[in-house]
Design a protein around this motif. Structure first.
Motif, PDB file in Angstrom:
ATOM      1  N   ILE A  42       0.874  -1.321   0.013  1.00 21.28           N
ATOM      2  CA  ILE A  42       0.003   0.059  -0.156  1.00 21.28           C
ATOM      3  C   ILE A  42       0.759   1.447   0.110  1.00 21.28           C
ATOM      4  O   ILE A  42       1.654   1.405   0.811  1.00 21.28           O
ATOM      5  CB  ILE A  42      -0.969   0.017   1.121  1.00 21.28           C
ATOM      6  N   ARG A  43       0.506   2.098  -0.942  1.00 26.21           N
ATOM      7  CA  ARG A  43       1.125   3.366  -1.077  1.00 26.21           C
ATOM      8  C   ARG A  43       0.505   4.419  -0.301  1.00 26.21           C
ATOM      9  O   ARG A  43       0.777   5.549   0.318  1.00 26.21           O
ATOM     10  CB  ARG A  43       1.433   4.002  -2.463  1.00 26.21           C
ATOM     11  N   GLN A  44      -0.844   4.489  -0.492  1.00 27.42           N
ATOM     12  CA  GLN A  44      -1.974   5.532   0.114  1.00 27.42           C
ATOM     13  C   GLN A  44      -3.248   4.757   0.417  1.00 27.42           C
ATOM     14  O   GLN A  44      -3.440   3.707  -0.360  1.00 27.42           O
ATOM     15  CB  GLN A  44      -1.886   6.738  -0.931  1.00 27.42           C
ATOM     16  N   ARG A  45      -4.041   5.348   1.011  1.00 24.62           N
ATOM     17  CA  ARG A  45      -5.430   5.093   0.822  1.00 24.62           C
ATOM     18  C   ARG A  45      -6.379   6.252   0.895  1.00 24.62           C
ATOM     19  O   ARG A  45      -5.877   7.451   1.178  1.00 24.62           O
ATOM     20  CB  ARG A  45      -5.823   4.253   2.097  1.00 24.62           C
ATOM     21  N   HIS A  46      -7.758   6.336   0.902  1.00 20.66           N
ATOM     22  CA  HIS A  46      -8.497   7.330   0.926  1.00 20.66           C
ATOM     23  C   HIS A  46      -9.457   7.342   2.308  1.00 20.66           C
ATOM     24  O   HIS A  46     -10.103   6.129   2.434  1.00 20.66           O
ATOM     25  CB  HIS A  46      -9.521   7.455  -0.429  1.00 20.66           C
ATOM     26  N   TRP A  47      -9.541   8.380   2.596  1.00 14.69           N
ATOM     27  CA  TRP A  47     -10.288   8.510   4.028  1.00 14.69           C
ATOM     28  C   TRP A  47     -11.692   9.368   3.861  1.00 14.69           C
ATOM     29  O   TRP A  47     -11.376  10.466   3.123  1.00 14.69           O
ATOM     30  CB  TRP A  47      -9.698   8.771   5.334  1.00 14.69           C
ATOM     31  N   ALA A  48     -12.881   9.137   4.255  1.00 14.89           N
ATOM     32  CA  ALA A  48     -13.726   9.828   3.951  1.00 14.89           C
ATOM     33  C   ALA A  48     -13.791  11.119   5.124  1.00 14.89           C
ATOM     34  O   ALA A  48     -12.982  11.079   6.174  1.00 14.89           O
ATOM     35  CB  ALA A  48     -15.154   9.093   4.368  1.00 14.89           C
ATOM     36  N   GLY A  49     -14.352  12.466   4.623  1.00 12.98           N
ATOM     37  CA  GLY A  49     -14.098  13.420   5.632  1.00 12.98           C
ATOM     38  C   GLY A  49     -15.378  13.354   6.428  1.00 12.98           C
ATOM     39  O   GLY A  49     -16.349  12.656   6.364  1.00 12.98           O
ATOM     40  N   PRO A  50     -15.302  14.479   7.469  1.00  8.90           N
ATOM     41  CA  PRO A  50     -16.372  14.607   8.482  1.00  8.90           C
ATOM     42  C   PRO A  50     -17.816  14.668   7.776  1.00  8.90           C
ATOM     43  O   PRO A  50     -18.014  15.447   6.972  1.00  8.90           O
ATOM     44  CB  PRO A  50     -16.002  15.929   9.256  1.00  8.90           C
ATOM     45  N   GLY A  51     -18.458  13.990   8.568  1.00  8.58           N
ATOM     46  CA  GLY A  51     -20.062  13.906   7.999  1.00  8.58           C
ATOM     47  C   GLY A  51     -20.156  12.909   6.924  1.00  8.58           C
ATOM     48  O   GLY A  51     -21.288  12.925   6.156  1.00  8.58           O
ATOM     49  N   VAL A  52     -19.150  12.549   6.233  1.00  3.20           N
ATOM     50  CA  VAL A  52     -19.465  11.378   5.191  1.00  3.20           C
ATOM     51  C   VAL A  52     -19.608  10.069   5.567  1.00  3.20           C
ATOM     52  O   VAL A  52     -18.764   9.563   6.145  1.00  3.20           O
ATOM     53  CB  VAL A  52     -18.365  11.735   4.184  1.00  3.20           C
ATOM     54  N   SER A  53     -20.567   9.409   5.131  1.00  2.00           N
ATOM     55  CA  SER A  53     -20.978   8.146   5.613  1.00  2.00           C
ATOM     56  C   SER A  53     -20.974   6.912   4.472  1.00  2.00           C
ATOM     57  O   SER A  53     -20.439   7.362   3.265  1.00  2.00           O
ATOM     58  CB  SER A  53     -22.272   8.094   6.096  1.00  2.00           C
ATOM     59  N   THR A  54     -20.872   5.791   4.908  1.00  5.30           N
ATOM     60  CA  THR A  54     -20.824   4.525   3.839  1.00  5.30           C
ATOM     61  C   THR A  54     -21.969   4.716   2.966  1.00  5.30           C
ATOM     62  O   THR A  54     -21.888   4.551   1.600  1.00  5.30           O
ATOM     63  CB  THR A  54     -20.941   3.097   4.751  1.00  5.30           C
ATOM     64  N   GLY A  55     -23.460   5.234   3.461  1.00  2.00           N
ATOM     65  CA  GLY A  55     -24.220   5.337   2.250  1.00  2.00           C
ATOM     66  C   GLY A  55     -23.884   6.479   1.204  1.00  2.00           C
ATOM     67  O   GLY A  55     -24.405   6.371   0.173  1.00  2.00           O
ATOM     68  N   ASP A  56     -23.462   7.555   1.930  1.00  2.00           N
ATOM     69  CA  ASP A  56     -22.873   8.431   0.754  1.00  2.00           C
ATOM     70  C   ASP A  56     -22.172   8.138  -0.210  1.00  2.00           C
ATOM     71  O   ASP A  56     -22.322   8.397  -1.401  1.00  2.00           O
ATOM     72  CB  ASP A  56     -22.025   9.849   1.581  1.00  2.00           C
ATOM     73  N   LEU A  57     -21.128   7.016   0.052  1.00  2.00           N
ATOM     74  CA  LEU A  57     -20.177   6.484  -0.824  1.00  2.00           C
ATOM     75  C   LEU A  57     -21.104   5.770  -1.703  1.00  2.00           C
ATOM     76  O   LEU A  57     -20.656   5.656  -3.053  1.00  2.00           O
ATOM     77  CB  LEU A  57     -19.020   5.777  -0.198  1.00  2.00           C
TER      78      LEU A  57
END
Length: 341
Positions: A42-57
């Motif tokens: 792994i070189r990087q990963r993406h993390w959701a911002g505040p208030g962003v949920s699984t449903g949003d993705l």
């Protein structure tokens, strides 16, 4: 007349915009970019911002998959499955809200929890429903926000997991069509339930103590045991799926395994007798996105035009539970008037 089957007709992936490189991980993890790359790939990963949920993705990935499928006005999605270990709420399920936000009317919608094997389980479930005639189209989404359940001080998990969502649209078709799901194999062994788990938040914890233990909200994982079981279970499940469809391993064009660890993917290919060039890998850019990892890997490879019509794909995954599963399918051909997945 060819037997009825589920056929892949749409594909979409979404990663939240926040990118976290290995160098940006917290100092208390006592790790380095070199160590993480060597151990996981792994070189990087993406993390959701505040208030962003699984449903949003899930909604974003679902939109992209539906757009890719270019469904006509007479085409209705009769089933929506969201495979996830990180739902928006313990109750209700995330899928009905996702379906409503996608404008899919009153389609049957439910969550499926099978850890990192969730997408393969959901794909098998949707394919069975389409084959049985219970629906004509289904939307299958793998979506996770694992950043919400990671202990920032636990190097075992904090360096591995990322957030994201991937989705496919399936339609009822026939087994002789390119894009058909031809075989599945699923399995589980609950005696290994403690190998990867989030101890708190459920009925077990609430039945034992009035106040939750804050540390129990984090994912705990026994990495060495997971590695050994993952390779073994995915190897045998892959062989079972190939036997069902009648393919020899040399006839598989692409191995799309759960993106848990690059070393696991390479070990699996070695055990199957397959060269690494046929292994589809997306973990370098996204980390382990659990149930989202296979559809995200498919979407990334498709965007790079790696797949050709009629290519033979083997999907395989292993996850908490313990669960595992594999699926054999062919890659769809472009259809006039429709976008290629």
């Amino acid at each position: 007349m060819a037997a009825r089957a589920a056929v892949l007709t749409g594909l979409g992936g979404y990663l939240p915009p926040r990118t976290v490189t290995n160098d940006e991980l917290p100092r208390q993890l006592d790790t380095s970019d070199e160590w993480i790359r060597r151990r996981t790939g792994i070189r990087q990963r993406h993390w959701a911002g505040p208030g962003v949920s699984t449903g949003d993705l899930a909604v974003e990935a679902g939109h992209r998959a539906l757009r890719s499928a270019a469904l006509g006005t007479g085409d209705t999605v009769g089933m929506v499955i969201v495979a996830t270990t990180t739902p928006d709420h313990p109750c209700p399920a995330t899928a009905p809200d996702v379906a409503a936000r996608l404008g899919l009317g009153q389609a049957a919608a439910f969550d499926l929890a099978a850890g990192c094997s969730g997408f393969v389980y959901a794909l098998a479930t949707a394919a069975a429903a389409l084959t049985a005639g219970h629906a004509e189209h289904a939307l299958v989404i793998g979506a996770e926000t694992f950043s919400t359940v990671l202990d920032p001080a636990d190097r075992t998990t904090a360096v591995i997991f990322g957030d994201g969502a991937g989705a496919v649209v399936l339609r009822a078709g026939t087994r002789d069509e390119p894009g058909a799901v031809l075989a599945v194999d699923l399995g589980a062994d609950g005696t290994g339930k403690d190998f990867a788990s989030i101890p708190g938040g459920g009925a077990r914890e609430r039945s034992l103590r009035p106040e939750p233990n804050p540390d129990d909200r984090y994912l705990r994982m026994r990495g060495k045991e997971i590695f050994t079981h993952a390779v073994h279970r995915m190897e045998h499940s892959s062989a079972a799926a190939l036997a069902t469809v009648g393919w020899h391993v040399d006839e598989v064009d692409h191995l799309v395994g759960h993106q848990a660890n690059l070393r696991i993917l390479h070990a699996l290919a070695r055990q199957l007798g397959m060269d690494r060039q046929r292994v589809v890998s997306h973990i370098q850019q996204a980390g382990n996105t659990s149930a989202a990892s296979i559809p995200l890997a498919l979407a990334d490879a498709a965007a790079r035009h790696r797949f050709q019509a009629h290519d033979r794909l083997l999907l395989t995954a292993f996850g908490a539970g313990l669960t595992w599963g594999s699926a054999a399918l062919t890659w769809p051909a472009p259809t006039p008037g429709r976008a290629h997945p």
